[in-house]
Scaffold this active site. Sequence first.
Site, PDB file in Angstrom:
ATOM      1  N   ALA A 259       1.216  -1.247  -0.109  1.00 47.01           N
ATOM      2  CA  ALA A 259       0.135  -0.080   0.047  1.00 47.01           C
ATOM      3  C   ALA A 259       0.647   0.993  -0.356  1.00 47.01           C
ATOM      4  O   ALA A 259       0.018   2.221   0.300  1.00 47.01           O
ATOM      5  CB  ALA A 259      -0.888  -0.153   1.072  1.00 47.01           C
ATOM      6  N   ALA A 260       1.896   0.982  -0.296  1.00 48.49           N
ATOM      7  CA  ALA A 260       2.839   2.323  -0.157  1.00 48.49           C
ATOM      8  C   ALA A 260       3.008   3.028  -1.391  1.00 48.49           C
ATOM      9  O   ALA A 260       1.970   4.554  -1.153  1.00 48.49           O
ATOM     10  CB  ALA A 260       4.988   2.354  -0.238  1.00 48.49           C
ATOM     11  N   GLY A 261       2.802   2.402  -2.410  1.00 49.03           N
ATOM     12  CA  GLY A 261       2.321   3.388  -3.647  1.00 49.03           C
ATOM     13  C   GLY A 261       0.406   4.235  -3.643  1.00 49.03           C
ATOM     14  O   GLY A 261       0.187   5.050  -4.349  1.00 49.03           O
ATOM     15  N   ASP A 262      -0.419   3.353  -2.849  1.00 50.73           N
ATOM     16  CA  ASP A 262      -1.740   4.056  -2.941  1.00 50.73           C
ATOM     17  C   ASP A 262      -1.572   5.234  -2.139  1.00 50.73           C
ATOM     18  O   ASP A 262      -2.566   5.348  -1.501  1.00 50.73           O
ATOM     19  CB  ASP A 262      -2.781   2.174  -1.782  1.00 50.73           C
ATOM     20  CG  ASP A 262      -2.415   1.427  -2.909  1.00 50.73           C
ATOM     21  OD1 ASP A 262      -2.707   1.606  -4.290  1.00 50.73           O
ATOM     22  OD2 ASP A 262      -3.234   0.456  -2.527  1.00 50.73           O
TER      23      ASP A 262
END
Length: 313
Positions: A259-262
């Site tokens: 979820a880093a990109g999210d």
Amino acid sequence: MNAEEQVQAPGRVVVVGSLNMDLVVRAPCLPQPGQTLTGTRFVTAPGGKGANQAVAAARLGAQVSMIGCVGDDPNGRALRQALLDDAIDCEGVRILPDVPTGVALITVEEAGQNTIVIVAGANGELATEHVDAMEQALLGAQVVVCQLEVPEAVVGHTLARARALGKTVVLNPAPAAGPLPAQWLPWVDYLVPNESEAQLLSGVPVAGRDGAEAAAQALLQRGAGKVLLTLGEAGALLAGPEGVQHFPAYQVSAVDATAAGDTFIGAFAAALAQGCAEVEAIRFAQQAAALSVTREGAQPSIPDRQQVLAWPW
């Protein structure tokens, strides 16, 4: 004005996308084909690219409406409640009978990298009429965000409608399987791929800074307003009519990249909706994403605004 100084009323963001229950296994390394590993931990947590980005935008300062579908099952009810717990408007989250809620099977290795397999479930039932029923939310938003974990027809419909309404349109082309429909990119203000997605979309090998710039330029030539390419530990690259700018990454000790990109996209959308300048919105998004990888899980890892601003950058 920058993201840290922003004091005006929160902007509004609409996210059209997926909701999944994440089934997460931690293991010493990522498995190779045919290999069986002994995991060290198993957890379930709310996820899905759409829901993650909605939660990130809400925790990082925006008022958020979510449009998506879940099944009429325990996972679906838990996912919807998780959004409500973050004060996200769930009028557009449909509960469908006889369809299972989407799931993501995630393996995380010791250094924090992951592999993910998704089963769409109810996400595959999202329809254009569900988006049309939320016209008032679209009208009230500054920023509309889409990804590719729901049917292509719904994504294209949303992009076109958001463009017609004059909204800032953010498309995270994930998961990417190849080039996007040709008519989509002119509807997109910010196309936000990672390196592998940029390569699939553009057909240009992304190897190092030169490759990233070449892929971004190819996507600009196909009509995207701007390309914001995330490069992991190498930071991010913004390409647009004014040229190319590189943003170095913030250095942290990574635990889990899920979820880093999210988190980056939700933070970026929230900052834009609040009127932040583009450069400051990107830096704020990088800070939020960097902080997220110091924690485990998808939505549990997403920080709130005060945590980002309090971190000693």
